[in-house]
Scaffold this motif. Structure first.
Motif, PDB file in Angstrom:
ATOM      1  N   ALA A 291       0.801  -1.220   0.000  1.00 23.36           N
ATOM      2  CA  ALA A 291       0.000   0.000   0.000  1.00 23.36           C
ATOM      3  C   ALA A 291       0.836   1.274   0.000  1.00 23.36           C
ATOM      4  CB  ALA A 291      -0.938  -0.004   1.197  1.00 23.36           C
ATOM      5  N   LYS A 292       2.142   1.134  -0.016  1.00 23.09           N
ATOM      6  CA  LYS A 292       2.967   2.343   0.022  1.00 23.09           C
ATOM      7  C   LYS A 292       2.832   3.126  -1.287  1.00 23.09           C
ATOM      8  CE  LYS A 292       7.407   4.267   1.009  1.00 23.09           C
ATOM      9  NZ  LYS A 292       8.651   4.126   1.702  1.00 23.09           N
ATOM     10  N   GLU A 293       2.738   2.404  -2.384  1.00 21.08           N
ATOM     11  CA  GLU A 293       2.711   3.057  -3.687  1.00 21.08           C
ATOM     12  C   GLU A 293       1.314   3.529  -4.062  1.00 21.08           C
ATOM     13  OE1 GLU A 293       5.258   3.849  -5.784  1.00 21.08           O
ATOM     14  OE2 GLU A 293       6.350   3.401  -3.948  1.00 21.08           O
TER      15      GLU A 293
ATOM     16  N   PRO B 101       2.610   7.735  -3.741  1.00 19.46           N
ATOM     17  CA  PRO B 101       2.859   7.764  -2.304  1.00 19.46           C
ATOM     18  C   PRO B 101       2.447   9.104  -1.701  1.00 19.46           C
ATOM     19  CG  PRO B 101       4.719   6.796  -3.436  1.00 19.46           C
ATOM     20  CD  PRO B 101       3.784   7.281  -4.495  1.00 19.46           C
ATOM     21  N   ARG B 102       1.684   9.047  -0.641  1.00 21.06           N
ATOM     22  CA  ARG B 102       1.313  10.200   0.166  1.00 21.06           C
ATOM     23  C   ARG B 102       0.195  11.071  -0.393  1.00 21.06           C
ATOM     24  NH1 ARG B 102       6.532  13.099   2.011  1.00 21.06           N
ATOM     25  NH2 ARG B 102       7.481  12.634   0.016  1.00 21.06           N
TER      26      ARG B 102
ATOM     27  N   GLN C  12      -5.270   6.152  -3.477  1.00 18.09           N
ATOM     28  CA  GLN C  12      -3.933   6.729  -3.313  1.00 18.09           C
ATOM     29  C   GLN C  12      -3.218   6.531  -4.637  1.00 18.09           C
ATOM     30  OE1 GLN C  12      -1.516   5.361   0.100  1.00 18.09           O
ATOM     31  NE2 GLN C  12       0.195   5.356  -1.317  1.00 18.09           N
TER      32      GLN C  12
END
Lengths: 297, 482
Positions: free
Chosen positions: B333-335, B386-387, B383
């Motif tokens: 899930a970071k990307e 990232p972020r 998302q």
């Protein structure tokens, strides 16, 4: 209704299946538990090599698996701080709670590197207990495995002899492998490299490689284009030979660095399952060294 | 060491004072002697200090060598900083949030300023929580302070205090939770967020939007929390199956603190969940809630344009279905990641309603009351890098037609209860947020909210709501619920 309740209690009082049920947070400890326990243990790995271990969620399947586990193996050093506490709490399983015999932390068994002098979130995602990526040094596998075999033996006295002898066999074989790996890795000694994230300090400590720079400005914070350009300029003098990232890392930063400098990019498996060759612990180090040596040529 | 040196010097300097009566030459000789002695002592002390420092570094080197040479785990552990009494202090986490908001309608609450333009969810008895959007301009949200720790091997405890921007603190949660139970059982006791639904047990700062879904505002006054006990059980299966129930003393909506019996609120919930391959996971749940409120009180404006106080006593039964599905490429899930979630509420209330309890208008009257109301929301958050996340939420409520005995009998007319006239509020919300790290999130949100209805003009009054928000968390690294 009475039958339903009777059934429910029958279900609850079912004897546990023979052998241990192990819940491992990361693939390397699952692999280690399999080496020690063989066919007698049921091992569940909560994550796989393509997941960033810092960014895991306490999803339902993890709670379901933790509920019946006899032993939870975590890395510790806050690697699982974002999800494991919730999984443990929701599992309704007292045997694997922190402090119980069924809760094992690998990072407690080894000498930690990069223990920060200052614990401040302004430094990024720092771990107060030190860098948690201890599995990249095979000597740590010996330390963790030895303690783990003892823990498994004490939790499952019936299987204790089998665990101990399996461990003795594995450890003897492992020591021979370490000697062979160290011999093969001689050309890597003193080689300056750039890393995307601080994933490999234990590997460098083992092989005597030099970490010339990290692409992330702070741990866990991705490099911007401007920051990347600064790192390129700063590392020109150090002449890094390789730029490394783990299998789960996004390629952007390291590929960008490789493009701008011509330094070869190496994707290391990082843990068991991180590449086609790294299907078990021995394969993990075989492949890590092969990839490093290949890129150095 | 330094102290010793000062003491020695002081003692030596005191000597000339004793020799004050002696001749000048003698005095000078004595002083020179003392100076020599002092120099000598200082040299010796310096030498001693150096040797000590050397010994210390050597010992340090030896220790380091020992640590390096040794592959014994115990020695590695010994190198760690020793545990101090401070280590027993609870984990502390602090959540701060601030907003800037702008609305096209008056954000004042209907209950305080009853008029069609003030904030209300038309067709529903006001839940009296802080459901209205914050007043226009800059605002400080509730600051949340959480202390938690294991009590002993059997229990864990947590306190969450909400510090209101206007001053004063409220105990949001204060509970103990069992760690020592087996066979999948967990017991919680104290004040806690009820386990019903999907969003309810999660703290508001972890929600994907700046405010609660309309259904949560209308049916729970934002969030259901109560004082009581909760028992949960996780089934011994690879598929996640969880059953739970709560018994609580109410107080807050939909309960009231005047209930007759000791236990005023009961809930039951069941959930299942699991993975689909390595990239997807899901959870679905059903919850039921029962409470018997007494003298639930709200304000309305009757046909004589007088603000009257109305009351409801009776039974309130509610059911909730919730579903969430999450996707991330290879489970990372970071990307990128995608979440789809939704909840549907149904509420059935029967009992009696008292009109104008304070006899401010044409006099107090009581009749039957029955309502069948429903609502829910569906939302998705993506998302895309990232972020950075974007999200959309759709809210819908259906007031149904509330049956009022006083209107049916002809004693009063529907115009005496404008707030309870039928309406189907809807709201569209879009948001985008950016997280500088796991611990800080900045959000912009826009909503077109058709909760209000002007009974006089017979039309909905849309409100355009803009939010700018930051949410940061300090201190202990909180682990979040799924």
């Amino acid at each position: 209704m009475r039958i339903l309740i009777a059934n429910l209690f029958a279900l609850l009082s079912l004897p546990a299946a023979a052998g241990l049920k192990v819940f491992a947070t990361v693939p390397e400890w699952a692999a280690l538990a399999r080496e020690i326990g063989g066919a007698d243990v049921q091992v569940y790995a909560a994550t796989h090599a393509l997941q960033d271990p810092h960014r895991i969620e306490a999803k339902p399947s993890l709670i379901a698996r933790a509920r019946s586990a006899d032993l939870a193996i975590a890395t510790g050093a806050e690697l699982e701080a974002g999800w494991l506490p919730v999984v443990l709490r929701e599992s309704g399983n007292s045997r694997i709670q922190v402090g119980a015999p069924g809760h094992f932390e690998a990072a407690r068994q080894v000498r930690m590197l990069e223990i920060p002098a200052r614990v401040d979130r302004a430094e990024g995602d720092v771990h107060a207990a030190g860098n948690p990526h201890i599995q990249t040094d095979p000597r740590n596998i010996l330390l963790v495995g030895e303690a783990l075999a003892e823990r498994m033996a004490s939790l499952d006295p019936a299987g204790a002899a089998a665990y101990r002898s399996a461990w003795a066999r594995f450890a003897a074989d492992w020591r021979a492998r370490i000697a062979a790996w160290e011999k093969a890795a001689a050309p890597l000694k003193g080689v300056p490299v750039v890393v995307q994230h601080k994933s490999f300090p234990y590997l460098f400590d083992w092989l005597g490689m030099k970490e010339a720079a990290t692409l992330e400005p702070k741990p866990g914070i991705e490099a911007s284009a401007a920051h990347l350009a600064r790192v390129v300029a700063q590392t020109a003098a150090a002449k890094p030979r390789l730029v490394l990232r783990a299998a789960y890392d996004a390629p952007r930063a390291s590929e960008g660095y490789g493009r701008q400098t011509g330094v070869p990019v190496v994707v290391l498996p990082f843990t068991v399952g991180g590449s086609e060759q790294a299907q078990d612990l021995a394969g993990l180090y075989d492949d890590t060294l092969a990839k490093l040596l290949q890129a150095l040529k | 060491m330094r102290l010793t040196r000062t003491a020695v010097s002081a003692a030596l300097l005191a000597v000339p004072a004793i020799a004050a009566a002696a001749e000048n030459d003698d005095l000078r000789a004595l002083r020179e002697e003392v100076a020599r002695m002092r120099e000598g002592y200082e040299k010796r002390i310096d030498a001693l200090e150096k040797r000590l420092a050397q010994a210390e570094t050597q010992a340090g080197k030896a220790e380091a060598k020992a640590a390096e040479a040794s592959v014994q785990a115990r020695e590695a552990a010994a190198a760690r900083p020793p545990a101090t009494a401070n280590s027993f202090n609870p984990e502390i986490a602090l959540i701060l949030n601030g907003t800037y908001t702008k609305q096209s309608q008056d954000p004042a609450s209907y209950n305080e300023t009853p008029n069609p333009r003030s904030y209300h969810i038309h067709g529903f008895v006001p839940s009296l929580g802080e459901t209205a959007p914050p007043r226009k301009g800059f605002g400080l949200g509730e600051s949340e302070l959480t202390l938690s720790a294991n009590v002993d091997p059997h229990w864990r405890a947590q306190l969450t205090a909400a510090l209101a921007p206007e001053g004063g603190a409220e105990v949001e949660e204060a509970f103990i939770q069992s760690l020592g139970f087996d066979n999948g059982f967990t017991l919680k006791a104290g004040r806690f967020l009820s386990g019903v639904g999907y969003l309810n047990p999660r703290h508001a700062h972890t929600w994907d939007f700046a405010d609660a879904p309309l259904a949560y505002k209308a049916f729970f006054a934002n969030q259901l929390r109560s004082d009581g006990v909760q028992l949960k059980w996780v089934a011994p299966t690879d598929l996640f199956v969880e059953l739970g129930g709560e018994a609580a003393s109410g107080g807050a909506f939909p309960s009231t603190d005047k209930n007759r019996s000791g236990t005023t609120l009961g809930t039951l919930f069941a959930r299942v969940g699991g993975d689909i391959g390595i990239s997807q996971n899901w959870r679905a749940g059903l919850s039921a809630l029962a409470t018997d409120p007494r003298d639930r009180t709200w304000n309305d404006v009757d046909s004589t344009d007088t603000t009257v106080e109305n009351r409801f006593s009776g039974k309130s039964r509610m059911s909730i279905a919730d579903f969430v599905w999450k996707w991330a490429p290879a489970g990372n899930a970071k990307e990128r990641s995608l979440t789809v979630q939704g909840e549907v509420f149904r509420r059935h209330e029967t009992g009696s309603m008292t009109y104008d309890a304070a006899a401010a208008s044409v006099g107090t009257q009581t009749g039957d009351y029955a309502s069948n109301q429903s609502g829910g929301y569906a939302q998705t958050v993506y998302q895309f890098q990232p972020r950075w996340r974007v999200g959309y939420r759709y809210d819908r409520l259906d007031s149904g037609t509330t049956r009022l005995g006083l209107v049916d009998s002809g004693a009063l007319t529907a115009a005496d209860f404008p707030l309870l006239s039928a309406h189907r509020p809807t709201r569209h919300t879009v948001m985008m947020d950016y997280a500088t790290s796991e611990f800080a999130r900045f959000r912009v949100q826009f909503a077109r909210d058709k909760s209000r209805f002007d009974f006089g003009q017979g039309r909905a009054l849309p409100d355009n709501q803009l939010w700018l928000q930051y949410v940061v968390s300090l201190g202990a690294h909180g682990a979040h619920k799924y």
